[in-house]
Design a protein around this motif. Structure first.
Motif, PDB file in Angstrom:
ATOM      1  N   ASP A  37     -12.193 -28.688   1.904  1.00 15.06           N
ATOM      2  CA  ASP A  37     -12.586 -28.930   0.517  1.00 15.06           C
ATOM      3  C   ASP A  37     -11.778 -28.003  -0.383  1.00 15.06           C
ATOM      4  O   ASP A  37     -10.924 -27.249   0.102  1.00 15.06           O
ATOM      5  N   PHE A  38     -12.028 -28.043  -1.686  1.00 14.95           N
ATOM      6  CA  PHE A  38     -11.237 -27.240  -2.617  1.00 14.95           C
ATOM      7  C   PHE A  38     -11.284 -25.752  -2.254  1.00 14.95           C
ATOM      8  O   PHE A  38     -10.267 -25.049  -2.293  1.00 14.95           O
ATOM      9  N   GLY A  39     -12.480 -25.287  -1.879  1.00  9.25           N
ATOM     10  CA  GLY A  39     -12.632 -23.866  -1.587  1.00  9.25           C
ATOM     11  C   GLY A  39     -11.867 -23.417  -0.360  1.00  9.25           C
ATOM     12  O   GLY A  39     -11.290 -22.326  -0.347  1.00  9.25           O
ATOM     13  N   THR A  40     -11.846 -24.255   0.678  1.00  7.24           N
ATOM     14  CA  THR A  40     -11.160 -23.845   1.899  1.00  7.24           C
ATOM     15  C   THR A  40      -9.649 -23.949   1.760  1.00  7.24           C
ATOM     16  O   THR A  40      -8.914 -23.232   2.446  1.00  7.24           O
ATOM     17  N   ILE A  41      -9.164 -24.826   0.897  1.00 10.71           N
ATOM     18  CA  ILE A  41      -7.721 -24.996   0.725  1.00 10.71           C
ATOM     19  C   ILE A  41      -7.141 -23.987  -0.262  1.00 10.71           C
ATOM     20  O   ILE A  41      -5.973 -23.609  -0.170  1.00 10.71           O
ATOM     21  N   ALA A  42      -7.951 -23.509  -1.202  1.00 16.29           N
ATOM     22  CA  ALA A  42      -7.443 -22.586  -2.229  1.00 16.29           C
ATOM     23  C   ALA A  42      -6.697 -21.386  -1.658  1.00 16.29           C
ATOM     24  O   ALA A  42      -5.627 -21.027  -2.166  1.00 16.29           O
ATOM     25  N   PRO A  43      -7.210 -20.708  -0.602  1.00 17.90           N
ATOM     26  CA  PRO A  43      -6.447 -19.558  -0.076  1.00 17.90           C
ATOM     27  C   PRO A  43      -5.064 -19.944   0.434  1.00 17.90           C
ATOM     28  O   PRO A  43      -4.116 -19.162   0.291  1.00 17.90           O
ATOM     29  N   TYR A  44      -4.943 -21.136   1.018  1.00 19.73           N
ATOM     30  CA  TYR A  44      -3.627 -21.588   1.477  1.00 19.73           C
ATOM     31  C   TYR A  44      -2.687 -21.811   0.291  1.00 19.73           C
ATOM     32  O   TYR A  44      -1.490 -21.546   0.383  1.00 19.73           O
ATOM     33  N   THR A  45      -3.242 -22.314  -0.801  1.00 19.99           N
ATOM     34  CA  THR A  45      -2.436 -22.539  -2.003  1.00 19.99           C
ATOM     35  C   THR A  45      -1.856 -21.228  -2.512  1.00 19.99           C
ATOM     36  O   THR A  45      -0.668 -21.137  -2.850  1.00 19.99           O
TER      37      THR A  45
END
Length: 270
Positions: A37-45
């Motif tokens: 979801d947005f929260g789990t992908i944000a650190p990768y971004t």
């Protein structure tokens, strides 16, 4: 949709968007991608953005294309999740950015003269951004400075906002005096919470000094990290030549090896 686009080496943006759609397909997609979801992908971004900056810092132009692709994929990932929720599409993301760039460059895409210095354009840009914030009902001077920014970068942005309304030291001398004051307060702090608070205050003022000296504190710290890594590697190499490791040495010897590495670097620059 046919797999022809998926396997087309020249498929460009439509190919990437279709790959992302297929990865997130609830029936046939990748279980890992579906679970995000947005929260789990944000650190990768954030990580991918730093890897782009790292490739540029190292002038690793052969790697930059791939790193930019990784960063682009993060935008595609977020846009796909948004589309699934009916929030917006990737095309709307692109259109939003295009609208913003056109609005912020009236001297290129409008009727204003483009006969202006970069400094004047920066001032004009900030004026336009201030109007945009007002339209969003951001009333406070510090409203809109993203919470998720790296702490040093956010400190600089907060200070720049405050400086626009006159809340700023007139020169670096006052900032350096404040650094001395904060360092003394850190020295005098006793309990852990107070120590952490004073340490934060010292870092905040250091960020302010960087701003006054027109230095990017993130870039400066990255360079310091690289220098430390390089010189400590020289210590390891010198010890390895004797069949030893750092844990087989002591601080005095490693200090001497550090100084030798430092001297070699300085000589190489002459």
């Amino acid at each position: 949709m046919s797999d022809d686009l998926i396997h087309d080496p020249n498929g460009g943006m439509p190919r990437l968007l279709e790959i992302m759609r297929r990865l997130r397909d609830p029936d046939t997609g990748c279980p890992w991608d579906i679970a995000q979801d947005f929260g789990t992908i944000a650190p990768y971004t954030i990580e991918e953005a730093y890897e782009v900056a790292d490739a540029i810092e190292r002038e690793a132009w052969g790697e930059l294309k791939g790193e930019l692709g990784d960063l682009l994929f993060q935008s595609v990932f977020h846009a796909q999740m948004a589309a699934e929720r009916g929030l917006f599409t990737f095309d709307e993301v692109a259109d939003t950015m295009s609208d913003k760039m056109v609005a912020r460059h009236p001297h290129v895409f409008g009727e204003e003269s483009n006969d202006k210095s970069p400094e004047q354009q920066t001032r004009d840009w900030e004026t336009i951004k201030a109007a945009e914030r007002a339209a969003k009902a951001e009333k406070g001077v510090l409203d809109g400075v993203a919470m998720g920014l790296p702490a040093l970068l956010r400190a600089v942005k907060l200070q720049k906002r405050a400086a626009r309304v006159g809340f700023d030291w007139p020169s670096t001398d006052e900032v350096i005096d404040k650094i001395v004051e904060e360092a003394q307060e850190l020295r005098e702090a006793t309990d852990p919470d107070h120590v952490e608070e004073e340490f934060g205050d010292l870092l905040f003022v250091m960020a302010n000094l960087a701003r006054h000296m027109d230095i990017d504190p993130e870039a400066a710290l990255r360079a310091a990290n690289a220098k430390f890594t390089r010189r400590f590697g020289a210590i390891e190499a010198a010890l390895a030549a004797e069949g030893r490791r750092p844990e087989d040495s002591d601080l005095a010897e490693m200090d001497r090896l550090w100084d030798a590495a430092k001297a070699r670097e300085k000589a190489a620059k002459c």
